[in-house]
Design an enzyme around this catalytic site. Structure first.
Site, PDB file in Angstrom:
ATOM      1  N   ASP A  35     -27.664   7.818 -37.576  1.00 29.09           N
ATOM      2  CA  ASP A  35     -28.038   7.710 -36.171  1.00 29.09           C
ATOM      3  C   ASP A  35     -27.007   6.846 -35.441  1.00 29.09           C
ATOM      4  O   ASP A  35     -26.845   5.667 -35.758  1.00 29.09           O
ATOM      5  CB  ASP A  35     -29.436   7.083 -36.052  1.00 29.09           C
ATOM      6  CG  ASP A  35     -30.086   7.342 -34.712  1.00 29.09           C
ATOM      7  OD1 ASP A  35     -29.364   7.399 -33.707  1.00 29.09           O
ATOM      8  OD2 ASP A  35     -31.327   7.474 -34.666  1.00 29.09           O
ATOM      9  N   ASP A  36     -26.303   7.420 -34.475  1.00 21.36           N
ATOM     10  CA  ASP A  36     -25.314   6.691 -33.660  1.00 21.36           C
ATOM     11  C   ASP A  36     -24.108   6.219 -34.472  1.00 21.36           C
ATOM     12  O   ASP A  36     -23.487   5.204 -34.136  1.00 21.36           O
ATOM     13  CB  ASP A  36     -25.952   5.484 -32.956  1.00 21.36           C
ATOM     14  CG  ASP A  36     -27.016   5.878 -31.947  1.00 21.36           C
ATOM     15  OD1 ASP A  36     -27.148   7.079 -31.662  1.00 21.36           O
ATOM     16  OD2 ASP A  36     -27.716   4.977 -31.447  1.00 21.36           O
ATOM     17  N   CYS A  73     -29.414  11.816 -29.266  1.00 18.52           N
ATOM     18  CA  CYS A  73     -30.086  12.118 -30.530  1.00 18.52           C
ATOM     19  C   CYS A  73     -30.985  13.354 -30.536  1.00 18.52           C
ATOM     20  O   CYS A  73     -30.788  14.254 -31.348  1.00 18.52           O
ATOM     21  CB  CYS A  73     -30.869  10.898 -31.005  1.00 18.52           C
ATOM     22  SG  CYS A  73     -31.909  10.142 -29.745  1.00 18.52           S
ATOM     23  N   ARG A  77     -30.748  16.850 -32.832  1.00 18.48           N
ATOM     24  CA  ARG A  77     -31.734  17.134 -33.886  1.00 18.48           C
ATOM     25  C   ARG A  77     -32.368  18.508 -33.696  1.00 18.48           C
ATOM     26  O   ARG A  77     -32.608  19.235 -34.663  1.00 18.48           O
ATOM     27  CB  ARG A  77     -32.792  16.031 -33.903  1.00 18.48           C
ATOM     28  CG  ARG A  77     -32.225  14.702 -34.348  1.00 18.48           C
ATOM     29  CD  ARG A  77     -33.051  13.497 -33.881  1.00 18.48           C
ATOM     30  NE  ARG A  77     -32.225  12.309 -33.978  1.00 18.48           N
ATOM     31  CZ  ARG A  77     -32.107  11.552 -35.072  1.00 18.48           C
ATOM     32  NH1 ARG A  77     -32.838  11.844 -36.140  1.00 18.48           N
ATOM     33  NH2 ARG A  77     -31.308  10.511 -35.089  1.00 18.48           N
ATOM     34  N   LYS A 135     -36.458   9.667 -38.793  1.00 17.65           N
ATOM     35  CA  LYS A 135     -36.715   9.801 -37.358  1.00 17.65           C
ATOM     36  C   LYS A 135     -36.806  11.266 -36.938  1.00 17.65           C
ATOM     37  O   LYS A 135     -35.925  12.056 -37.257  1.00 17.65           O
ATOM     38  CB  LYS A 135     -35.598   9.079 -36.592  1.00 17.65           C
ATOM     39  CG  LYS A 135     -35.620   9.268 -35.090  1.00 17.65           C
ATOM     40  CD  LYS A 135     -34.515   8.446 -34.461  1.00 17.65           C
ATOM     41  CE  LYS A 135     -34.089   9.002 -33.126  1.00 17.65           C
ATOM     42  NZ  LYS A 135     -32.997   8.224 -32.524  1.00 17.65           N
ATOM     43  N   HIS A 137     -38.370  12.478 -33.333  1.00 13.20           N
ATOM     44  CA  HIS A 137     -38.030  12.413 -31.910  1.00 13.20           C
ATOM     45  C   HIS A 137     -37.974  13.783 -31.244  1.00 13.20           C
ATOM     46  O   HIS A 137     -37.193  14.009 -30.319  1.00 13.20           O
ATOM     47  CB  HIS A 137     -36.696  11.672 -31.723  1.00 13.20           C
ATOM     48  CG  HIS A 137     -36.513  11.147 -30.317  1.00 13.20           C
ATOM     49  ND1 HIS A 137     -35.275  10.897 -29.764  1.00 13.20           N
ATOM     50  CD2 HIS A 137     -37.417  10.853 -29.345  1.00 13.20           C
ATOM     51  CE1 HIS A 137     -35.416  10.450 -28.535  1.00 13.20           C
ATOM     52  NE2 HIS A 137     -36.713  10.412 -28.258  1.00 13.20           N
ATOM     53  N   HIS A 225     -28.769   2.969 -35.365  1.00 14.72           N
ATOM     54  CA  HIS A 225     -29.375   2.886 -34.037  1.00 14.72           C
ATOM     55  C   HIS A 225     -29.818   1.451 -33.770  1.00 14.72           C
ATOM     56  O   HIS A 225     -30.143   0.703 -34.695  1.00 14.72           O
ATOM     57  CB  HIS A 225     -30.584   3.830 -33.989  1.00 14.72           C
ATOM     58  CG  HIS A 225     -31.138   4.072 -32.625  1.00 14.72           C
ATOM     59  ND1 HIS A 225     -31.928   3.159 -31.968  1.00 14.72           N
ATOM     60  CD2 HIS A 225     -31.021   5.144 -31.789  1.00 14.72           C
ATOM     61  CE1 HIS A 225     -32.287   3.655 -30.789  1.00 14.72           C
ATOM     62  NE2 HIS A 225     -31.747   4.852 -30.662  1.00 14.72           N
ATOM     63  N   ASP A 330     -25.869  12.034 -35.602  1.00 17.43           N
ATOM     64  CA  ASP A 330     -26.445  12.782 -34.480  1.00 17.43           C
ATOM     65  C   ASP A 330     -25.590  12.721 -33.220  1.00 17.43           C
ATOM     66  O   ASP A 330     -25.687  13.583 -32.349  1.00 17.43           O
ATOM     67  CB  ASP A 330     -27.875  12.319 -34.184  1.00 17.43           C
ATOM     68  CG  ASP A 330     -27.971  10.852 -33.788  1.00 17.43           C
ATOM     69  OD1 ASP A 330     -26.976  10.117 -33.939  1.00 17.43           O
ATOM     70  OD2 ASP A 330     -29.055  10.431 -33.349  1.00 17.43           O
ATOM     71  N   ASN A 331     -24.753  11.706 -33.100  1.00 18.05           N
ATOM     72  CA  ASN A 331     -23.848  11.564 -31.950  1.00 18.05           C
ATOM     73  C   ASN A 331     -22.907  10.403 -32.232  1.00 18.05           C
ATOM     74  O   ASN A 331     -22.981   9.775 -33.294  1.00 18.05           O
ATOM     75  CB  ASN A 331     -24.613  11.338 -30.647  1.00 18.05           C
ATOM     76  CG  ASN A 331     -25.701  10.287 -30.739  1.00 18.05           C
ATOM     77  OD1 ASN A 331     -26.896  10.589 -30.688  1.00 18.05           O
ATOM     78  ND2 ASN A 331     -25.319   9.031 -30.889  1.00 18.05           N
ATOM     79  N   LYS A 387     -21.504   7.423 -27.150  1.00 18.39           N
ATOM     80  CA  LYS A 387     -22.798   8.090 -26.972  1.00 18.39           C
ATOM     81  C   LYS A 387     -23.140   8.324 -25.498  1.00 18.39           C
ATOM     82  O   LYS A 387     -22.818   7.503 -24.646  1.00 18.39           O
ATOM     83  CB  LYS A 387     -23.890   7.234 -27.626  1.00 18.39           C
ATOM     84  CG  LYS A 387     -25.295   7.844 -27.578  1.00 18.39           C
ATOM     85  CD  LYS A 387     -26.290   6.930 -28.262  1.00 18.39           C
ATOM     86  CE  LYS A 387     -27.710   7.492 -28.183  1.00 18.39           C
ATOM     87  NZ  LYS A 387     -28.694   6.593 -28.849  1.00 18.39           N
TER      88      LYS A 387
END
Length: 584
Positions: A35-36, A73, A77, A135, A137, A225, A330-331, A387
């Site tokens: 994540d991130d 994110c 996903r 996660k 989301h 994250h 994710d990014n 991001k």
């Protein structure tokens, strides 16, 4: 010819053996999503952070250096799990950031649409055990959770993020951290640390089935994250690593990326306007910023450590040789938090949420840490932006596909690839048919992604032709890719809201704008982008749209809506009585 009873028996046994062998031959799939995580945040992509587990996968698989996701994110996903564009799968932006005027449109709800089918559902129908730990989301109502979208066992965080040490929301728009186990609300253990816990649960799920059916395990980590938090033993390894600051780190990673062949040797790199002057800081400020990044490195290191635990377990239980690993982010890196996190206002805000950001405890339980825009640019090195933005630093991330069913030696590909390619790739690896026109009694939006299986095996060099184009939009930031070219528009406060043209193969740092030299190419790609936007229902954001502000407005409305309405009505009534009293 009539067969004897013995021949019939032998034929039947051979058929059963072949069926059983075919079942065993289908590979397990482990899909890991950081994540991130920035483009150069792991060692095999140029980082100084120790990531031996991921490096080992890269050494036995293919590393993609021109792979793109959405710059936020939830849209990533949704595309990752369906192969469908974010504007057609219901998640064009994180739900917390969608303007109310957009939310009336079916494709702008920020919740995974029922008109798309997840790769988990397809694999589940094909006989796979399907697991998820991490996660989600993509919706938090009961029928929106992953347990109802193809995953047979789940432990999931429904929100955009949460604390890594305890069951606690990380921003005040949430009343609580919404964790679910197999579709029901659950409570986290006292000794919880996110990366360790998610791997523990994945191993538990895998071991819960002893039959010969293969498994699909999706592990979307919270790392890295915000809040950026890590066990002290991981952070301490990096306390002296970042003393030279973000500019030195960005240059160091660029140099390493060139040495590894990840970017061209003559590629340039720009300095973001949001990057502060390291030399202007006091010694105490430098010390604090260096630890912010040390905690970040520790969090990446800890994630890698626990990925290594899973790999070791699969080896110990005889499952490793038949497992394909897919790792990505994710990014790009997260720039939230600013470069002055110790201001009185910031510290008061954290106190209200029950957090501190003191130097001695930074990264530990009860602390709130970020890396800010300057170190975020270093994490995305040698790329521009981070991001939320459509620059390469927001969209280009690592992608590793590895495992004995694919390869036993390191390979690298600079072919353009996109997040919608992951589901078709998994389907081909597992010999699972793509969804038909109808699935579960509903008409299904078709996938747009291309399988990377042949590319992973070295059978082809590209999956997109020079004439193919991929459009993208998120929160008013937009891009379109075609061959080596990319047009991109980034809104403020960092961007200028103008379209620019780059050759991202020769110039991944987006330093040489070609719009003046190639006006016909710019016009052609803009025409393709407008066509993409029209076909996919892309809505223009309001002129004053700001994603961070919108998150706050939506969060206050969703959490405090009724209370604010009561307060407003009470104020109006009191005002009326006061006016009448004054007149009397």
């Amino acid at each position: 010819m009539k067969l004897s009873p013995q021949a019939v028996c032998i034929t039947l046994l051979a058929t059963l053996f072949n069926l059983a062998h075919a079942e065993v031959a289908r590979p397990n799939i482990v899909l890991i999503l950081a994540d991130d995580l920035g483009f150069s945040d792991i060692a095999s992509y140029g980082s100084e952070i120790q990531t031996p587990s991921l490096d080992a996968l890269a050494a036995n698989g293919i590393s993609f250096t021109n792979y793109h996701t959405a710059a936020s994110c939830a849209p990533t996903r949704a595309m990752l799990l369906t192969g469908v564009d974010s504007h057609r799968n219901g998640v064009p932006n994180i739900p917390e950031s969608i303007p109310p005027a957009h939310q009336v449109h079916e494709n702008y709800r920020g919740v995974l649409s029922r008109d798309v089918v997840t790769v988990a559902s397809l694999l589940q129908n094909a006989g796979y055990h399907t697991y998820m730990a991490g996660k989600w989301h993509l919706g938090k109502a009961r029928d929106e959770l992953p347990y109802r979208r193809g995953f047979s066992r789940t432990i999931t965080l429904a929100d955009t993020g949460a604390d890594n040490w305890e069951q606690k929301p990380y921003i005040p728009i949430y009343e609580k951290a919404n964790w679910f186990a197999d579709g029901e609300e659950t409570t986290l253990p006292e000794d919880f640390y996110s990366s360790e816990f998610l791997i523990d649960k994945t191993i538990e799920f895998i071991d819960s089935n002893s039959d010969s059916q293969p498994f699909f395990a999706y592990i979307p980590f919270q790392a890295v994250h915000i809040p950026v938090q890590a066990p002290k033993e991981f952070t301490d390894k990096y306390l002296d690593t970042y003393q030279q600051g973000w500019t030195a780190l960005r240059e160091q990673r660029q140099k390493r990326s060139k040495e590894l062949g990840i970017i061209p040797a003559n590629a340039e790199m720009q300095t973001m306007s949001s990057t502060h002057d390291w030399d202007s800081l006091s010694a105490e400020e430098k010390r604090f910023h260096a630890k912010r990044m040390a905690v970040y490195a520790g969090m990446v290191d800890a994630m890698d450590h626990h990925i290594g635990r899973l790999v070791a377990h699969l080896k110990a239980t005889g499952r490793y040789d038949n497992t394909i690993f897919i790792f990505s982010s994710d990014n790009g890196s997260e720039a939230t938090g600013g470069d002055n996190p110790r201001s009185l206002l910031n510290r008061l805000g954290l106190r209200i949420q029950g957090y501190t950001n003191d130097y001695d405890t930074l990264g530990s339980k009860g602390s709130f840490n970020t890396i800010g825009p300057s170190f975020a640019s270093a994490a995305a090195s040698p790329l521009a932006y981070y991001k939320f933005y459509a620059g390469e630093g927001g969209m280009r991330v690592p992608l590793i596909i590895a495992g004995k069913p694919i390869s036993d030696k390191a390979k690298r590909s600079n072919a353009f690839t996109f997040v919608t390619d992951i589901t078709p790739t998994i389907l081909e690896f597992t010999s699972t048919p793509a969804p038909p026109e109808f699935f579960g009694g509903r008409r299904i939006v078709p996938m747009i992604g291309r399988s990377l299986a042949a590319l992973s095996r070295g059978e082809v060099e590209q999956v997109y032709t020079e004439s193919d184009y991929i459009g993208y939009e998120l929160g008013g930031n937009a891009a379109l890719f075609q061959g080596p070219y990319k047009i991109v528009k980034n809104r403020g406060p960092v961007g200028d809201s103008e379209w620019h043209l780059f050759n991202i193969v020769d110039d991944p740092g987006e330093t040489n704008d070609l719009r003046e030299a190639m006006p016909d190419k710019l016009a052609d790609l803009l025409e393709h982008y407008n066509q993409y936007a029209a076909e996919n229902g892309v809505l223009d954001v309001p002129a004053n749209f700001n994603g961070t502000t919108q998150v706050a407005i939506n969060g206050i409305r969703d959490r405090f809506g009724k209370q604010l309405l009561v307060l407003l009505l009470t104020s109006i009534i009191c005002g009326v009585f006061y006016i009448l009293y004054r007149r009397k």
